[in-house]
Design an enzyme around this catalytic site. Structure first.
Site, PDB file in Angstrom:
ATOM      1  N   VAL A 159      25.052   8.515  -8.984  1.00 43.96           N
ATOM      2  CA  VAL A 159      26.498   8.614  -8.764  1.00 43.96           C
ATOM      3  C   VAL A 159      26.941   7.608  -7.709  1.00 43.96           C
ATOM      4  O   VAL A 159      27.944   6.901  -7.874  1.00 43.96           O
ATOM      5  CB  VAL A 159      26.892  10.050  -8.360  1.00 43.96           C
ATOM      6  N   PRO A 177      18.503   9.555   2.615  1.00 40.77           N
ATOM      7  CA  PRO A 177      17.112   9.208   2.930  1.00 40.77           C
ATOM      8  C   PRO A 177      16.537   8.149   2.001  1.00 40.77           C
ATOM      9  O   PRO A 177      15.696   7.353   2.398  1.00 40.77           O
ATOM     10  CB  PRO A 177      16.365  10.541   2.766  1.00 40.77           C
ATOM     11  N   PRO A 194      31.001 -21.240 -27.078  1.00 43.38           N
ATOM     12  CA  PRO A 194      30.390 -22.210 -27.981  1.00 43.38           C
ATOM     13  C   PRO A 194      30.975 -22.286 -29.380  1.00 43.38           C
ATOM     14  O   PRO A 194      30.607 -23.167 -30.146  1.00 43.38           O
ATOM     15  CB  PRO A 194      28.934 -21.726 -28.054  1.00 43.38           C
ATOM     16  N   ASP A 238      41.028 -28.356 -26.539  1.00 42.98           N
ATOM     17  CA  ASP A 238      40.100 -29.352 -27.052  1.00 42.98           C
ATOM     18  C   ASP A 238      39.817 -29.127 -28.525  1.00 42.98           C
ATOM     19  O   ASP A 238      40.092 -28.053 -29.081  1.00 42.98           O
ATOM     20  CB  ASP A 238      38.781 -29.296 -26.279  1.00 42.98           C
ATOM     21  N   LYS A 252      44.235 -35.012 -30.086  1.00 46.05           N
ATOM     22  CA  LYS A 252      45.135 -35.953 -30.758  1.00 46.05           C
ATOM     23  C   LYS A 252      45.898 -36.833 -29.787  1.00 46.05           C
ATOM     24  O   LYS A 252      46.767 -37.595 -30.205  1.00 46.05           O
ATOM     25  CB  LYS A 252      46.117 -35.182 -31.647  1.00 46.05           C
ATOM     26  N   GLY A 287      32.841 -24.352 -24.759  1.00 50.93           N
ATOM     27  CA  GLY A 287      31.733 -24.173 -23.817  1.00 50.93           C
ATOM     28  C   GLY A 287      32.214 -23.827 -22.435  1.00 50.93           C
ATOM     29  O   GLY A 287      33.049 -22.935 -22.247  1.00 50.93           O
ATOM     30  N   THR A 304      28.165 -21.457 -22.072  1.00 51.06           N
ATOM     31  CA  THR A 304      27.860 -22.823 -22.464  1.00 51.06           C
ATOM     32  C   THR A 304      27.039 -22.871 -23.740  1.00 51.06           C
ATOM     33  O   THR A 304      26.115 -22.074 -23.949  1.00 51.06           O
ATOM     34  CB  THR A 304      27.116 -23.566 -21.340  1.00 51.06           C
ATOM     35  N   MET A 343      25.659 -33.533 -27.578  1.00 51.16           N
ATOM     36  CA  MET A 343      26.320 -34.777 -28.010  1.00 51.16           C
ATOM     37  C   MET A 343      25.306 -35.881 -28.278  1.00 51.16           C
ATOM     38  O   MET A 343      25.568 -37.054 -28.004  1.00 51.16           O
ATOM     39  CB  MET A 343      27.339 -35.225 -26.956  1.00 51.16           C
ATOM     40  N   GLY A 346      26.820 -23.985 -33.930  1.00 50.62           N
ATOM     41  CA  GLY A 346      26.180 -22.737 -33.544  1.00 50.62           C
ATOM     42  C   GLY A 346      27.157 -21.643 -33.177  1.00 50.62           C
ATOM     43  O   GLY A 346      28.235 -21.902 -32.645  1.00 50.62           O
TER      44      GLY A 346
END
Length: 408
Positions: free
Chosen positions: A24, A44, A178, A201, A223, A255, A284, A338, A367
């Site tokens: 607790v 104690p 990711p 991004d 862009k 990331g 990441t 990259m 991924g």
């Protein structure tokens, strides 16, 4: 039973006594520390988690049973023991000193109750269930769902986090994770729901953008014209200009903002302009993407270190800051971001400096998303195998024995 009178206690710098060092107390102490309380823990023995707080000097510990004098100067006492007689003794000492007492063992004997709590940024909701903790938790969970519902959270208007009191805009550098939209942190998602402007991004999960309010200004950073340097200058200008106009701006990055994300450059630009910045780390891809493909970047008795490398510059380029010959001599895991365009040169350079060509390698494309593809190979063959399979960016390359560590 009369109804309790709810209060929000401001405990910063004020003494709170916790009696008991078990489960607790382990649950209650973090919230007291988060409130800035001066916590005195009397017990104690302690759980390992509480011992960690003691070792870090976040609280004071008296390693013995409770004595009435422990309450001198206290504003609140939390009794976290399962001995009714010991708890009653604490209650009596607290009543004598007119100190509110929370009892984990007997709510009816307590003079204060701990509510079920949920937090959503600056908003704290505390629920009392008339003495029934399960009822309180059920209602609390329903409110939490409303506050965090991705299809339409409850509005929680307040001074924006990081903004100066009295108005003014701010910027939040938020890591979106990711690729799986559910891997953004709760704080990052909350700031996204509060944003007036989002500068995103290319690798940001699209579903996160689909959930923005209709009135949010969305700037697609991928862009923005000019070369990379000029584009970054334009992004910096947009962040600063919108914030100085009083807007809440989120710079949303794939990331983590500080892992090859130029987050530091954006923070410096905002700081120079006097714009407050909140940095929200992201999951990441260097760790999450291999994990999603069944590759742990470390594994006991296999790899004691991992190195994250940007492969966007070829090993033989004068602009490269990487000591590839040193990396080739490491026994641990190499995670290359990259690096698909330069993979043939990277793998050849590592092999030329001593990394065995038979070292396992894996390449994971997109991924954590529904489009994830994984290729297993070796250092000597990976570049050719990637070309034959038609893999394309974004992709993570992992080199090391961990690639096969979880194979069964």
């Amino acid at each position: 039973m009369t109804s309790p009178y709810p209060l929000g206690l401001r405990l910063a710098g004020r003494r709170v006594v916790v009696v008991g060092g078990g489960a607790v107390a382990t649950r209650r102490v973090p919230a007291l520390l988060d409130a800035g309380a001066d916590v005195l823990l009397v017990s104690p023995e302690l759980t390992p988690a509480l011992r960690a707080h003691v070792d870090a000097r976040r609280l004071h510990w008296v390693p013995r049973r409770f004595a009435p004098g422990d309450l001198d100067g206290a504003w609140l006492v939390q009794v976290a023991v399962n001995d009714p007689a010991a708890a009653a003794a604490v209650s009596a000492a607290a009543a004598e000193r007119r100190i509110f007492c929370v009892r984990a063992d007997d709510r009816a004997a307590a003079t204060a109750w701990t509510p079920a709590v949920t937090r959503h940024g600056p908003v704290t909701v505390a629920v009392l269930g008339g003495g029934d903790p399960r009822r309180a938790m059920t209602v609390r969970d329903a409110i939490r769902h409303l506050l965090t519902d991705r299809k339409g959270p409850l509005p929680t208007p307040a001074v924006a986090e990081g903004a100066p009191v009295g108005g003014g805009g701010r910027v939040a550098l938020v890591g979106a994770g990711p690729g799986d939209p559910e891997l953004i942190t709760l704080k990052g998602w909350r700031l996204l729901t509060e944003a007036d402007v989002v500068v995103a991004d290319r690798l940001v999960p699209g579903l996160l953008l689909d959930e923005l309010r209709p009135d949010v200004e969305l700037v697609d950073a991928s862009k923005i014209p000019y070369g990379p340097s000029r584009a970054q200058e334009e992004i910096n200008r947009i962040l600063v200009d919108r914030a100085l106009a009083g807007k809440s701006v989120v710079r949303l990055k794939g990331g983590d903002p500080y892992v090859f994300g130029r987050g530091g450059e954006e923070l410096l630009a905002c700081a120079e302009a006097g714009v407050p910045v909140t940095v929200v780390p992201g999951v990441t891809s260097a760790i999450a993407v291999p994990a999603a493909a069944g590759v742990p970047v470390t594994h006991r008795a296999v790899a004691h270190e991992f190195t994250v490398i940007s492969g966007h510059v070829a090993p033989d380029s004068p602009a490269s800051l990487v000591r590839w010959e040193a990396l080739a001599g490491l026994r641990g895991t190499l995670v290359i971001l990259m690096g698909l365009k330069n993979l043939a040169a990277i793998s050849a350079t590592l092999a030329a400096h001593g990394r065995p060509p038979e070292t396992p390698a894996a390449v994971i494309q997109e991924g954590t998303t529904s489009a994830q593809r994984t290729l297993r190979s070796t250092l000597g063959e990976v570049a050719a195998d990637v070309a034959a399979a038609g893999l394309r960016p974004p992709a993570i390359v992992v080199i090391g024995d961990v690639v096969g560590a979880l194979d069964v």
